[in-house]
Every structure is written in structure tokens, then in C-alpha cells.
Design a protein around this motif. Structure first.
Motif, PDB file in Angstrom:
ATOM      1  N   ARG A 124     118.942 -34.739 -23.608  1.00 23.10           N
ATOM      2  CA  ARG A 124     119.662 -33.580 -24.139  1.00 23.10           C
ATOM      3  C   ARG A 124     121.124 -33.595 -23.679  1.00 23.10           C
ATOM      4  NH1 ARG A 124     116.795 -29.437 -21.942  1.00 23.10           N
ATOM      5  NH2 ARG A 124     115.459 -29.197 -23.769  1.00 23.10           N
ATOM      6  N   THR A 125     121.334 -33.911 -22.425  1.00 26.11           N
ATOM      7  CA  THR A 125     122.688 -33.945 -21.871  1.00 26.11           C
ATOM      8  C   THR A 125     123.550 -34.998 -22.542  1.00 26.11           C
ATOM      9  OG1 THR A 125     121.893 -33.180 -19.723  1.00 26.11           O
ATOM     10  CG2 THR A 125     124.043 -34.259 -19.765  1.00 26.11           C
ATOM     11  N   LEU A 126     123.035 -36.219 -22.617  1.00 30.49           N
ATOM     12  CA  LEU A 126     123.816 -37.327 -23.170  1.00 30.49           C
ATOM     13  C   LEU A 126     124.087 -37.134 -24.662  1.00 30.49           C
ATOM     14  CD1 LEU A 126     122.151 -40.298 -21.265  1.00 30.49           C
ATOM     15  CD2 LEU A 126     124.367 -39.221 -20.820  1.00 30.49           C
ATOM     16  N   TYR A 127     123.087 -36.649 -25.389  1.00 28.28           N
ATOM     17  CA  TYR A 127     123.261 -36.417 -26.825  1.00 28.28           C
ATOM     18  C   TYR A 127     124.377 -35.403 -27.070  1.00 28.28           C
ATOM     19  CZ  TYR A 127     122.414 -34.437 -31.449  1.00 28.28           C
ATOM     20  OH  TYR A 127     122.576 -33.955 -32.722  1.00 28.28           O
ATOM     21  N   ASN A 128     124.298 -34.262 -26.368  1.00 28.76           N
ATOM     22  CA  ASN A 128     125.322 -33.240 -26.561  1.00 28.76           C
ATOM     23  C   ASN A 128     126.675 -33.686 -26.038  1.00 28.76           C
ATOM     24  OD1 ASN A 128     124.210 -30.478 -27.642  1.00 28.76           O
ATOM     25  ND2 ASN A 128     122.602 -31.301 -26.329  1.00 28.76           N
ATOM     26  N   GLY A 129     126.665 -34.487 -24.983  1.00 31.83           N
ATOM     27  CA  GLY A 129     127.927 -35.010 -24.462  1.00 31.83           C
ATOM     28  C   GLY A 129     128.645 -35.870 -25.483  1.00 31.83           C
ATOM     29  N   ILE A 130     127.891 -36.716 -26.188  1.00 22.84           N
ATOM     30  CA  ILE A 130     128.476 -37.572 -27.221  1.00 22.84           C
ATOM     31  C   ILE A 130     129.006 -36.731 -28.385  1.00 22.84           C
ATOM     32  CG2 ILE A 130     127.950 -39.337 -28.951  1.00 22.84           C
ATOM     33  CD1 ILE A 130     125.926 -40.481 -26.904  1.00 22.84           C
ATOM     34  N   ILE A 131     128.229 -35.732 -28.809  1.00 26.47           N
ATOM     35  CA  ILE A 131     128.645 -34.865 -29.921  1.00 26.47           C
ATOM     36  C   ILE A 131     129.928 -34.111 -29.562  1.00 26.47           C
ATOM     37  CG2 ILE A 131     128.027 -32.859 -31.315  1.00 26.47           C
ATOM     38  CD1 ILE A 131     126.503 -35.359 -32.066  1.00 26.47           C
ATOM     39  N   ILE A 132     129.993 -33.597 -28.345  1.00 21.93           N
ATOM     40  CA  ILE A 132     131.168 -32.842 -27.906  1.00 21.93           C
ATOM     41  C   ILE A 132     132.394 -33.737 -27.866  1.00 21.93           C
ATOM     42  CG2 ILE A 132     132.201 -31.718 -25.882  1.00 21.93           C
ATOM     43  CD1 ILE A 132     129.379 -30.560 -25.323  1.00 21.93           C
ATOM     44  N   ALA A 133     132.231 -34.926 -27.276  1.00 24.21           N
ATOM     45  CA  ALA A 133     133.360 -35.858 -27.181  1.00 24.21           C
ATOM     46  C   ALA A 133     133.874 -36.224 -28.570  1.00 24.21           C
ATOM     47  CB  ALA A 133     132.934 -37.107 -26.418  1.00 24.21           C
ATOM     48  N   ALA A 134     132.943 -36.472 -29.498  1.00 24.82           N
ATOM     49  CA  ALA A 134     133.334 -36.840 -30.858  1.00 24.82           C
ATOM     50  C   ALA A 134     134.037 -35.685 -31.562  1.00 24.82           C
ATOM     51  CB  ALA A 134     132.091 -37.262 -31.643  1.00 24.82           C
ATOM     52  N   ASP A 135     133.527 -34.477 -31.347  1.00 23.50           N
ATOM     53  CA  ASP A 135     134.131 -33.290 -31.965  1.00 23.50           C
ATOM     54  C   ASP A 135     135.584 -33.144 -31.535  1.00 23.50           C
ATOM     55  OD1 ASP A 135     134.598 -30.944 -33.281  1.00 23.50           O
ATOM     56  OD2 ASP A 135     133.034 -29.789 -32.268  1.00 23.50           O
TER      57      ASP A 135
ATOM     58  N   ILE B 226     141.840 -24.849 -33.649  1.00 23.25           N
ATOM     59  CA  ILE B 226     141.615 -25.206 -32.247  1.00 23.25           C
ATOM     60  C   ILE B 226     140.610 -24.262 -31.582  1.00 23.25           C
ATOM     61  CG2 ILE B 226     142.695 -25.410 -29.977  1.00 23.25           C
ATOM     62  CD1 ILE B 226     143.416 -27.661 -31.891  1.00 23.25           C
ATOM     63  N   GLU B 227     140.751 -22.960 -31.834  1.00 26.61           N
ATOM     64  CA  GLU B 227     139.833 -21.998 -31.217  1.00 26.61           C
ATOM     65  C   GLU B 227     138.399 -22.217 -31.692  1.00 26.61           C
ATOM     66  OE1 GLU B 227     140.269 -19.798 -28.720  1.00 26.61           O
ATOM     67  OE2 GLU B 227     142.191 -20.838 -28.557  1.00 26.61           O
ATOM     68  N   ASN B 228     138.229 -22.626 -32.961  1.00 25.31           N
ATOM     69  CA  ASN B 228     136.885 -22.912 -33.468  1.00 25.31           C
ATOM     70  C   ASN B 228     136.257 -24.097 -32.740  1.00 25.31           C
ATOM     71  OD1 ASN B 228     137.106 -20.840 -35.341  1.00 25.31           O
ATOM     72  ND2 ASN B 228     137.931 -22.175 -36.939  1.00 25.31           N
ATOM     73  N   ILE B 229     137.083 -25.092 -32.436  1.00 23.27           N
ATOM     74  CA  ILE B 229     136.582 -26.252 -31.686  1.00 23.27           C
ATOM     75  C   ILE B 229     136.117 -25.808 -30.310  1.00 23.27           C
ATOM     76  CG2 ILE B 229     137.194 -28.496 -30.683  1.00 23.27           C
ATOM     77  CD1 ILE B 229     139.308 -28.771 -32.904  1.00 23.27           C
ATOM     78  N   HIS B 230     136.947 -25.024 -29.632  1.00 22.31           N
ATOM     79  CA  HIS B 230     136.569 -24.530 -28.308  1.00 22.31           C
ATOM     80  C   HIS B 230     135.266 -23.723 -28.371  1.00 22.31           C
ATOM     81  CE1 HIS B 230     140.120 -26.058 -26.549  1.00 22.31           C
ATOM     82  NE2 HIS B 230     140.957 -25.134 -26.972  1.00 22.31           N
ATOM     83  N   GLU B 231     135.120 -22.936 -29.419  1.00 25.07           N
ATOM     84  CA  GLU B 231     133.913 -22.111 -29.575  1.00 25.07           C
ATOM     85  C   GLU B 231     132.669 -22.990 -29.711  1.00 25.07           C
ATOM     86  OE1 GLU B 231     131.927 -18.749 -29.429  1.00 25.07           O
ATOM     87  OE2 GLU B 231     134.085 -18.520 -29.768  1.00 25.07           O
ATOM     88  N   ARG B 232     132.751 -24.026 -30.581  1.00 22.05           N
ATOM     89  CA  ARG B 232     131.606 -24.924 -30.780  1.00 22.05           C
ATOM     90  C   ARG B 232     131.240 -25.663 -29.496  1.00 22.05           C
ATOM     91  NH1 ARG B 232     134.500 -26.466 -35.428  1.00 22.05           N
ATOM     92  NH2 ARG B 232     135.017 -28.483 -34.487  1.00 22.05           N
ATOM     93  N   VAL B 233     132.249 -26.204 -28.846  1.00 19.21           N
ATOM     94  CA  VAL B 233     132.005 -27.005 -27.650  1.00 19.21           C
ATOM     95  C   VAL B 233     131.456 -26.141 -26.515  1.00 19.21           C
ATOM     96  CG1 VAL B 233     133.138 -28.343 -25.838  1.00 19.21           C
ATOM     97  CG2 VAL B 233     133.674 -28.792 -28.227  1.00 19.21           C
ATOM     98  N   ALA B 234     132.049 -24.973 -26.328  1.00 19.40           N
ATOM     99  CA  ALA B 234     131.569 -24.072 -25.279  1.00 19.40           C
ATOM    100  C   ALA B 234     130.108 -23.683 -25.522  1.00 19.40           C
ATOM    101  CB  ALA B 234     132.437 -22.821 -25.219  1.00 19.40           C
TER     102      ALA B 234
END
Length: 525
Positions: free
Chosen positions: A36-47, A60-68
């Protein structure tokens, strides 16, 4: 052909199913949590890598919202040490966008508890005795459940009421894997975002390992209490619970039971007619004494770790009780003196001294360092371009990144103490007392006077002049604080709405200067 494929698929499915059950039942979900950690880490980095660009500044704020949201979900679902990591994120609101502040503050709430049977196993494994052999009474339901442990109320054989802190059994199995995943993610983000972060890993990991050792926590509690008793200014207004060392093991700790309410529960402690400014001043004094005087600093001071109760020696007075001493940081004597001098220099607007200390720490941006230190706006010789900040969120945050990158460039010189100091400072944001003045006085009191290079008379004259300038700075700061406080009251009375308090004004200015936010809800009514 198809029959063979079906057999292979069935075999893979069976192995996966068995592996899942083994991981779920015997391995504390280590594999599941790391996937779960690695999968979400990859998705966040790519985003971030794909969408954080100049032509997408409006989003930019939408990106922060998704990642947070993703990070928060990982911490919440994985639990354990991930909760501690999430709380660390929540405590860094001065350098993080608003979505992180809003979501991660929820991680200070209670975490899921383990069953009484699991608690009994831990106690039996660590002491060789059933709880009934040690305690006259023992509550089967926990009174509180945190990230790595839960607390039960009990009574010793001599009738003493105690709090029994029991570590959750999965923590020891999960810890090394969690820390390995933490290393991998930080290293990945350092390479993707070109921002030096990995140097902090070992220091953070060492302290997390100490935090899950309750023998170490008991030692920290006793040591912190000894330092507090030596501070005349604190008097009887602060307290650390007694630790019963004979019952303490690596996963079990028994302490004095404290009847109090959380610092943030103002309605709870106002029933004793305590004044909010007195309670908060004592709290700020307590942490300031650790930062500037003893150098032995509580590095996990979230609101649940600070209680308020009537002083046992005088019920009309308040007493602040500090709990959960698992994570502490010992400042070096050199750093403690430098940090005291930094605060003193910042308040005296001694730009040369601020720059000199920052250079000793390998930092070439004393202005942003001063902002992080005070967690309020601070200008040296330039004024912020507010229009630029308003118009281009991408450029503003990129500038912050570049300034932080520059600060972190000389990693060998950066004091490791700075990693945890921000968490301690954060708890005091939003206080109804002038926290900056209080802390500055502690810093100045402990900065000392260097008599090595000047005559005594010269030192006395310079000291008196410095004292006069310092007192004038304190006067101006207090005047501004008082004016803002009374303006707020007048506005509320005549307009019936919400006005900006002192910390609100600081947040507005901080947004304008760096495009970052200050979380000032800790002491909200």
C-alpha cells in the motif's frame, strides 16, 4: 492450453490467498502495508512530477489536496508507526499547504485499540505474570489508544491508582519494515524532486526506535522532571507523573494516574476558573525551558500529551502535566547556545549575528531560517512582492523549494536538532499569550555573555545597551499584541463577527511572503 492457464492461475491465486492469510494472521500485515505504501508513493510522485508545472498553476491547490488525501489514507490505514509519521507531518504546518494541516490534524485522535487478551499476552510475556497478579484492579477497556500503545486504568496492590501503558503487539513486527519503507520513500522523493531530504532519515529512525522502548521513555520522563524541578520560574505549575520503574519493561510502563483534561479542552479546565492566558503562559514557559535552558526537548508534544489540572498544593491554581515522554531530543551545548543567540539576534534585528549563526549551520538564507524559527513573518532587508505571490502559485512555491534546497545544501553542518524543534514550537502557535516574547526572554536569559574578548567595562556597557534594545523590542511586540487583541474584542462586540487575532495577522503576512500557512487552531475556543 486453456486448461493449463487455468491451473497456473488457480495456483497463483492459491499461493496469493495463502500468503495473504499468513500475512494477515501471523505477519502483522507487513506485506499488505508495504505494498500500500509503495503503490501510493509511486502515484503521488507521478502526480507531482506530471502536474506540478507552470502552465498548471491554477490547479496547484488541487494537487496538494489529492496528495494530502492519499498520504493521510496510507497513514490511517497502516496505523502504528505510520500514525506517528502522520503526526509529524501535521506538526509541520508552517511549511506545508493547507490540505495537509486540515487532514493530518485528525491523526491526533484516538487510534484503534487491541483486545484485552492481546494486552494480557504482552504483560505475561514481559513480566511472567498475569495482570491479576500485579494489580488489584485492571480495566479491560482502554481509557485511551494511540499509535503504538494504549492506556488502561489500574490499581496496584497497595491501592495506588496507576496508568498502565501497553504496547500493541504488532508494532515490533512492523517497525523495521515500516522504517525500511520510510527510507525508500524519502530517497525516491529526494531523487524525483531534487530536494535533499534523505540526510534526515537516520536521525528520525533512531528516535523512532527509542520511542518504542518504554524503558527509555521511563528514563526520559524522570530526566525531564528533574530538569523542570530545577527551574524556579516554573515552580509548582508543571509536573511529570511518577514512573513505577519496577513494573516497567520494553513494552510496558506503569505511571501515576493523573486526573486532568487536555490542554485543548478549554471548557473542561475553565470549570476550575483558570484563566486561559495563565494556563497558556505556563505551557509556553515549560517548553521554552526545555528548548533554551535544559536542552532536553520533548519532540512529540501534540495536544493530547499536555493535561491541565488543579495544583494539588493550591486548588485555585492550575498545573500543567506533561505526558508521553517516548520521543526526546538532547541538544548539544553548542547548539543550545547558538539557538538562544539566534532568537536574541532575531528580536534585536541583528542581521549580522543572524547571518553568522546560519552560516555556521551551512545555511545561506537567514531570512527564511528566521521565519521557520519564529514561525512568523520576518524581513531582513527586502520586502515581499505580494502581487507576485497572489498571481503565480507555481512560481511562489518553486521559489520556496529553491530557498529550502539552498538551506539544506550543506547537510554536514545542519544541526540535527532542527529536525524536531519545529514540532515543539508548533504546539504553541495560536496561543492567547505572546509566545514570541515569552520564548525570546528565555532565549536571552540563557544566551549568556561572552567575556573572553572584551574588557569587563566594555562588556557591561554593551550588555546594558543590548538589554535596552531587547526590552524596547519586547515592548513594541507586546504593544502590537495588545492592540490586536483589543481590536479583536471591539470588532466582535460591535460587528458580531470573527476578527483577525494576532496569529491570524501573522498567517496573512506569512502567506504573502512565502505562500505557506500557519496552523493556528491549537488553542481555539
Amino acid at each position: 492450453m486453456w486448461a493449463r492457464r487455468l491451473k497456473i492461475a488457480a495456483g497463483v491465486g492459491a499461493v496469493a490467498g495463502i500468503g495473504y492469510q499468513v500475512d494477515q494472521t501471523y505477519n502483522a500485515q507487513v506485506i499488505k502495508r508495504n505494498v500500500r505504501t509503495l503503490y501510493n508513493g509511486i502515484i503521488i510522485a507521478a502526480d507531482y512530477k506530471i502536474n506540478f508545472r507552470p502552465d498548471n498553476a491554477d490547479s496547484i491547490e488541487n494537487i496538494h489536496e489529492r496528495v494530502a488525501q492519499r498520504l493521510y489514507n496510507v497513514c490511517r490505514e497502516n496505523g502504528g508507526i505510520y500514525i506517528k509519521m502522520g503526526q509529524a507531518i501535521a506538526s509541520q504546518s508552517a511549511v506545508l499547504p493547507a490540505p495537509y494541516q486540515r487532514l493530518f490534524s485528525n491523526l491526533f485522535d484516538s487510534a484503534p485499540a487491541v483486545s484485552y487478551d492481546e494486552v494480557v499476552k504482552v504483560i505475561e510475556q514481559d513480566t511472567g505474570k498475569h495482570p491479576d497478579e500485579i494489580f488489584m484492579e485492571f480495566s479491560k477497556e482502554p481509557l485511551a489508544s494511540a499509535s503504538i500503545a494504549q492506556v488502561h486504568k489500574a490499581r496496584l496492590r497497595d491501592g495506588t491508582l496507576v496508568a498502565v501503558k501497553v504496547q500493541k503487539p504488532a508494532i515490533q513486527k512492523q517497525m523495521e519494515w515500516d522504517l525500511l519503507a520510510y527510507r525508500a520513500l524519502v530517497l525516491t522523493y529526494e531523487n524525483i524532486f531534487d530536494l535533499p531530504l534523505y540526510w534526515t532519515c537516520q536521525h528520525v529512525i533512531d528516535h523512532i526506535r527509542q520511542e518504542v522502548d518504554f524503558v527509555n521513555e521511563a528514563s526520559n520522563s524522570n530526566r525531564a522532571w528533574e530538569y523542570m524541578k530545577r527551574e524556579p520560574q516554573l515552580g509548582d505549575d508543571v509536573y511529570c507523573p511518577i514512573v513505577y520503574d519496577r513494573y516497567t519493561t520494553k513494552r510496558l510502563m506503569v505511571t501515576e494516574w493523573i486526573d486532568g483534561v487536555k490542554l485543548t479542552d478549554r471548557k473542561g479546565w475553565e470549570k476550575w476558573n483558570f484563566q486561559d492566558h495563565q494556563v497558556m503562559k505556563t505551557t509556553v514557559d515549560m517548553f521554552a525551558s526545555q528548548i533554551f535552558s535544559s536542552g532536553f526537548v520533548h519532540a512529540d508534544p501534540h495536544p493530547g500529551n499536555v493535561l491541565v489540572r488543579p495544583n494539588p498544593k493550591n486548588f485555585k491554581r492550575h498545573q500543567i502535566v506533561l505526558l508521553d515522554h517516548g520521543l526526546y531530543m538532547q541538544e548539544s551545548e553548542t547548539f543550545r547556545k547558538q539557538y538562544c543567540s539566534l532568537w536574541k539576534a532575531i528580536l534585536l534585528m541583528d542581521f549580522d549575528a543572524v547571518g553568522d549563526i546560519c552560516r555556521q549551520w551551512g545555511m545561506d538564507d537567514p531570512e527564511i531560517m528566521a521565519m521557520i524559527t519564529l514561525q512568523r513573518p520576518y524581513q531582513l532587508r527586502r520586502k515581499p512582492n505580494k502581487e507576485t505571490v497572489k498571481k503565480d502559485a507555481y512560481a511562489t512555491q518553486l521559489d520556496v523549494k529553491e530557498r529550502l534546497k539552498k538551506i539544506l545544501s550543506d547537510q554536514d553542518k545542519i544541526p540535527r536538532e532542527l529536525i524536531f524543534l519545529g514540532r515543539n514550537m508548533e504546539l504553541m502557535m495560536g496561543s492567547p499569550v505572546n509566545r514570541i516574547n515569552i520564548m525570546a526572554r528565555w532565549a536571552a536569559r540563557n544566551a549568556g555573555l561572552d567575556l573572553s574578548s572584551r574588557s569587563a567595562l566594555t562588556n557591561i556597557l554593551r550588555s546594558q545597551w543590548g538589554f535596552a534594545r531587547f526590552e524596547f523590542s519586547m515592548f513594541v511586540m507586546n504593544l502590537g499584541f495588545t492592540v490586536q487583541k483589543w481590536s479583536d474584542k471591539v470588532y466582535r462586540y460591535f460587528m458580531g463577527g470573527e476578527a483577525q487575532g494576532f496569529e491570524d495577522v501573522l498567517e496573512t503576512q506569512m502567506r504573502a511572503m512565502l505562500g505557506i500557512n500557519v496552523n493556528n487552531v491549537t488553542f481555539d475556543a
